[in-house]
Design an enzyme around this catalytic site. Structure first.
Site, PDB file in Angstrom:
ATOM      1  N   MET A  52       3.511  -9.378  -8.329  1.00 16.06           N
ATOM      2  CA  MET A  52       3.192  -8.383  -7.411  1.00 16.06           C
ATOM      3  C   MET A  52       4.117  -7.233  -7.262  1.00 16.06           C
ATOM      4  O   MET A  52       5.283  -7.048  -7.592  1.00 16.06           O
ATOM      5  CB  MET A  52       3.184  -8.926  -6.010  1.00 16.06           C
ATOM      6  N   CYS A  53       3.380  -5.824  -6.837  1.00 17.56           N
ATOM      7  CA  CYS A  53       4.316  -4.680  -6.726  1.00 17.56           C
ATOM      8  C   CYS A  53       3.393  -4.080  -5.333  1.00 17.56           C
ATOM      9  O   CYS A  53       3.022  -4.963  -4.479  1.00 17.56           O
ATOM     10  CB  CYS A  53       4.199  -3.848  -7.883  1.00 17.56           C
ATOM     11  N   ARG A  54       3.513  -2.776  -5.211  1.00 15.07           N
ATOM     12  CA  ARG A  54       2.781  -1.976  -4.092  1.00 15.07           C
ATOM     13  C   ARG A  54       1.677  -2.146  -4.308  1.00 15.07           C
ATOM     14  O   ARG A  54       0.744  -2.170  -3.260  1.00 15.07           O
ATOM     15  CB  ARG A  54       3.542  -0.747  -3.993  1.00 15.07           C
ATOM     16  N   GLY A  56      -0.330  -2.912  -7.318  1.00 12.68           N
ATOM     17  CA  GLY A  56      -0.958  -3.819  -8.486  1.00 12.68           C
ATOM     18  C   GLY A  56      -0.818  -3.220  -9.661  1.00 12.68           C
ATOM     19  O   GLY A  56      -1.095  -3.774 -11.075  1.00 12.68           O
ATOM     20  N   LEU A 110       1.061  -5.576  -2.685  1.00 14.26           N
ATOM     21  CA  LEU A 110       1.442  -5.688  -1.241  1.00 14.26           C
ATOM     22  C   LEU A 110       0.650  -4.797  -0.286  1.00 14.26           C
ATOM     23  O   LEU A 110       0.573  -5.181   0.973  1.00 14.26           O
ATOM     24  CB  LEU A 110       2.970  -5.551  -1.264  1.00 14.26           C
TER      25      LEU A 110
END
Length: 101
Positions: free
Chosen positions: A67-69, A71, A95
């Site tokens: 995951m990241c901010r 995708g 996220l």
């Protein structure tokens, strides 16, 4: 750049699996400042730029939800790890789309 992402999962599906008590490996590839602003409990933090040199910290036998901010970076992380034999899933929407109702 088109990523070759083998599998994707929504944040809602990840949250549902966590609520069911599944022991998921969550990998957050955001930068340290983003991580400090908030992250999921029990997530492992390896910034994308350090992912290859720190891949030994991950279990290639287990599914890893990346995951990241948003995708996007996690998609790149999935591609990098998948090329090295890891079973990875990109959390689409990142996220920013996380809800834990």
């Amino acid at each position: 750049m088109a990523f070759k992402i083998p599998q994707e999962m929504s944040p809602q599906k990840v949250a549902s699996r966590l609520k069911r008590g599944e022991n998921l490996i969550l990998l957050d590839v955001r930068e340290p400042m983003e991580w400090a602003e908030g992250h999921l409990p029990n997530a492992k933090h390896i910034p994308l730029g350090q992912l290859i040199e720190r891949q030994h910290e991950l279990d290639p036998e287990r599914e890893i939800i990346v995951m990241c901010r948003s995708g996007s970076r996690s998609g790149l992380g999935c591609e990098l790890l998948s090329e090295r034999g890891f079973h990875v899933v990109n959390m689409t929407g990142g996220l920013s789309a996380w809800t834990n109702e």
